[in-house]
Design a protein around this motif. Structure first.
Motif, mmCIF file in Angstrom:
data_model
loop_
_atom_site.group_PDB
_atom_site.id
_atom_site.type_symbol
_atom_site.label_atom_id
_atom_site.label_comp_id
_atom_site.label_asym_id
_atom_site.label_seq_id
_atom_site.Cartn_x
_atom_site.Cartn_y
_atom_site.Cartn_z
ATOM 1 N N VAL A 92 0.888 -1.158 0.000
ATOM 2 C CA VAL A 92 0.000 0.000 0.000
ATOM 3 C C VAL A 92 0.928 1.211 0.000
ATOM 4 C CG1 VAL A 92 -1.895 1.180 1.152
ATOM 5 C CG2 VAL A 92 -1.709 -1.306 1.298
ATOM 6 N N ILE A 93 0.984 1.894 -1.132
ATOM 7 C CA ILE A 93 1.960 2.966 -1.322
ATOM 8 C C ILE A 93 1.480 4.270 -0.714
ATOM 9 C CG2 ILE A 93 3.234 4.306 -3.036
ATOM 10 C CD1 ILE A 93 2.912 1.787 -4.901
ATOM 11 N N SER A 94 0.327 4.756 -1.182
ATOM 12 C CA SER A 94 -0.155 6.062 -0.714
ATOM 13 C C SER A 94 -1.623 6.223 -1.069
ATOM 14 C CB SER A 94 0.656 7.186 -1.362
ATOM 15 O OG SER A 94 0.461 7.172 -2.766
ATOM 16 N N ALA A 95 -2.174 7.357 -0.666
ATOM 17 C CA ALA A 95 -3.533 7.734 -1.043
ATOM 18 C C ALA A 95 -3.520 9.229 -1.358
ATOM 19 C CB ALA A 95 -4.523 7.427 0.068
ATOM 20 N N GLU A 96 -4.558 9.666 -2.072
ATOM 21 C CA GLU A 96 -4.621 11.063 -2.497
ATOM 22 C C GLU A 96 -6.009 11.634 -2.247
ATOM 23 O OE1 GLU A 96 -3.604 11.195 -6.667
ATOM 24 O OE2 GLU A 96 -2.143 9.602 -6.412
ATOM 25 N N ASN A 97 -6.046 12.898 -1.854
ATOM 26 C CA ASN A 97 -7.278 13.674 -1.762
ATOM 27 C C ASN A 97 -8.332 13.020 -0.863
ATOM 28 O OD1 ASN A 97 -8.771 15.953 -2.343
ATOM 29 N ND2 ASN A 97 -9.722 15.051 -4.145
ATOM 30 N N LEU A 98 -7.934 12.607 0.340
ATOM 31 C CA LEU A 98 -8.856 11.974 1.267
ATOM 32 C C LEU A 98 -9.651 13.023 2.033
ATOM 33 C CD1 LEU A 98 -6.578 9.177 2.732
ATOM 34 C CD2 LEU A 98 -8.115 9.075 0.763
ATOM 35 N N GLN A 99 -10.957 12.794 2.143
ATOM 36 C CA GLN A 99 -11.836 13.731 2.827
ATOM 37 C C GLN A 99 -12.740 12.988 3.799
ATOM 38 O OE1 GLN A 99 -14.001 16.024 -0.052
ATOM 39 N NE2 GLN A 99 -12.146 16.721 -1.076
ATOM 40 N N LEU A 100 -13.098 13.672 4.860
ATOM 41 C CA LEU A 100 -14.045 13.157 5.834
ATOM 42 C C LEU A 100 -15.081 14.244 6.042
ATOM 43 C CD1 LEU A 100 -14.606 10.732 7.622
ATOM 44 C CD2 LEU A 100 -13.221 11.782 9.383
ATOM 45 N N ASP A 101 -16.329 13.944 5.754
ATOM 46 C CA ASP A 101 -17.413 14.936 5.801
ATOM 47 C C ASP A 101 -17.090 16.143 4.918
ATOM 48 O OD1 ASP A 101 -18.803 13.304 7.596
ATOM 49 O OD2 ASP A 101 -17.786 14.217 9.314
ATOM 50 N N ARG A 102 -16.563 15.848 3.721
ATOM 51 C CA ARG A 102 -16.237 16.836 2.683
ATOM 52 C C ARG A 102 -15.129 17.827 3.076
ATOM 53 N NH1 ARG A 102 -20.429 16.266 -1.265
ATOM 54 N NH2 ARG A 102 -22.249 15.324 -0.325
ATOM 55 N N LYS A 103 -14.326 17.468 4.079
ATOM 56 C CA LYS A 103 -13.176 18.274 4.488
ATOM 57 C C LYS A 103 -11.935 17.393 4.437
ATOM 58 C CE LYS A 103 -16.036 20.839 7.688
ATOM 59 N NZ LYS A 103 -16.460 20.857 9.071
ATOM 60 N N PRO A 104 -10.788 17.942 3.980
ATOM 61 C CA PRO A 104 -9.560 17.133 3.943
ATOM 62 C C PRO A 104 -9.203 16.626 5.339
ATOM 63 C CG PRO A 104 -9.251 19.213 2.794
ATOM 64 C CD PRO A 104 -10.570 19.298 3.486
ATOM 65 N N ILE A 105 -8.781 15.367 5.413
ATOM 66 C CA ILE A 105 -8.393 14.840 6.723
ATOM 67 C C ILE A 105 -7.076 15.469 7.154
ATOM 68 C CG2 ILE A 105 -9.625 12.673 6.336
ATOM 69 C CD1 ILE A 105 -6.843 11.347 6.047
ATOM 70 N N LYS A 106 -6.853 15.530 8.447
ATOM 71 C CA LYS A 106 -5.644 16.164 8.990
ATOM 72 C C LYS A 106 -4.510 15.166 9.204
ATOM 73 C CE LYS A 106 -7.655 20.203 9.790
ATOM 74 N NZ LYS A 106 -7.743 21.019 8.618
ATOM 75 N N LYS A 107 -4.832 13.970 9.736
ATOM 76 C CA LYS A 107 -3.800 12.976 10.059
ATOM 77 C C LYS A 107 -4.458 11.656 10.443
ATOM 78 C CE LYS A 107 -3.491 14.706 14.783
ATOM 79 N NZ LYS A 107 -2.623 15.116 15.847
ATOM 80 N N ASN A 108 -3.630 10.687 10.809
ATOM 81 C CA ASN A 108 -4.063 9.398 11.348
ATOM 82 C C ASN A 108 -4.829 8.521 10.357
ATOM 83 O OD1 ASN A 108 -2.868 10.187 13.746
ATOM 84 N ND2 ASN A 108 -4.784 10.882 14.648
ATOM 85 N N ALA A 109 -4.331 8.380 9.146
ATOM 86 C CA ALA A 109 -4.951 7.504 8.147
ATOM 87 C C ALA A 109 -4.219 6.164 8.102
ATOM 88 C CB ALA A 109 -4.919 8.154 6.771
#
Length: 176
Positions: free
Chosen positions: A12-29
Motif C-alpha cells: 500500500v503505497i499512498s492515497a490522495e485527496n482523502l476527505q471526511l465529511d467533505r473536508k480534507p483529513i488532517k492525520k491518522n490515516a
C-alpha cells in the motif's frame, strides 16, 4: 494435491485527496486489505503526518483463496469519535492474475475510493505481486531452463540455453 490459496504481496503505497465529511483529513490515516469473504486482513501503520495525502509504502502479505474474485482496500481515519472509514475500493483479481504477464510480475495500480454513500473520495495507490513458489521462480544461474535451444557442449563446462523472442518489423516481409 491442489492448493486452496496463494500468497499475495500487496504494497500500500499512498492515497490522495482523502476527505471526511467533505473536508480534507488532517492525520491518522491507515489502510486495511482483505480478501473476498475472508476473515483474514492486514492493516498498515497509521500515517500521522500525511494529512489528505498519506504515504505508507508498507508491504502486506495475504493469503488469497483460489476462488476469490476480488480483494478490498479500505482507508480509515482515527478521529476523536473513533475510527471512521474514508473510502473503499474493490479490486478485481483479474487485474493482476492471468493474462500475458509472468506469475511474479509487479503490478502498480491506482483505484478510486468510494465512501459509504458511493461518492468519490480519493484514490489509493498500490502494487501487487503474486508470490511465486520457488520451483516456479525465474531461472537463476544454478538452475536450467526448460525453454530455448541448447548451446555449446556441456562436457566442457560451457553449456547453456539460448532463448529469444521473435521481433517483426513492418506489416509484411519483403519478397526478393
Amino acid at each position: 494435491m491442489a492448493a486452496t490459496s496463494r500468497k499475495l504481496e500487496i504494497t500500500v503505497i499512498s492515497a490522495e485527496n482523502l476527505q471526511l465529511d467533505r473536508k480534507p483529513i488532517k492525520k491518522n490515516a491507515s489502510a486495511t486489505v482483505r480478501a473476498e469473504n475472508e476473515g483474514q486482513f492486514r492493516t498498515t501503520d497509521m500515517d500521522t503526518e500525511g494529512g489528505a495525502y498519506p504515504k505508507w509504502n508498507e508491504k502486506l502479505v495475504l493469503d488469497l483463496p483460489m476462488q476469490a474474485r476480488s480483494l478490498t482496500v479500505e482507508v480509515q481515519c482515527k478521529t476523536s469519535y473513533g475510527v471512521r472509514t474514508i473510502g473503499t475500493a474493490k479490486i478485481p483479481v483479474s487485474d493482476f492474475v492471468g493474462g500475458f504477464v509472468p506469475e511474479g510480475y509487479l503490478h502498480f495500480l491506482s483505484y478510486r475510493l468510494r465512501n459509504h454513500r458511493g461518492e468519490r473520495n480519493g484514490i489509493v495507490n498500490i502494487s501487487v505481486r503474486m508470490k511465486v513458489p520457488e520451483l516456479k521462480a525465474c531461472a537463476t544461474t544454478s538452475s536450467l531452463s526448460s525453454m530455448g535451444f541448447p548451446m555449446g557442449d556441456s562436457s566442457f563446462g560451457c553449456g547453456g540455453v539460448a532463448t529469444g523472442i521473435p521481433v517483426w518489423c513492418g506489416p509484411y516481409p519483403k519478397s526478393y
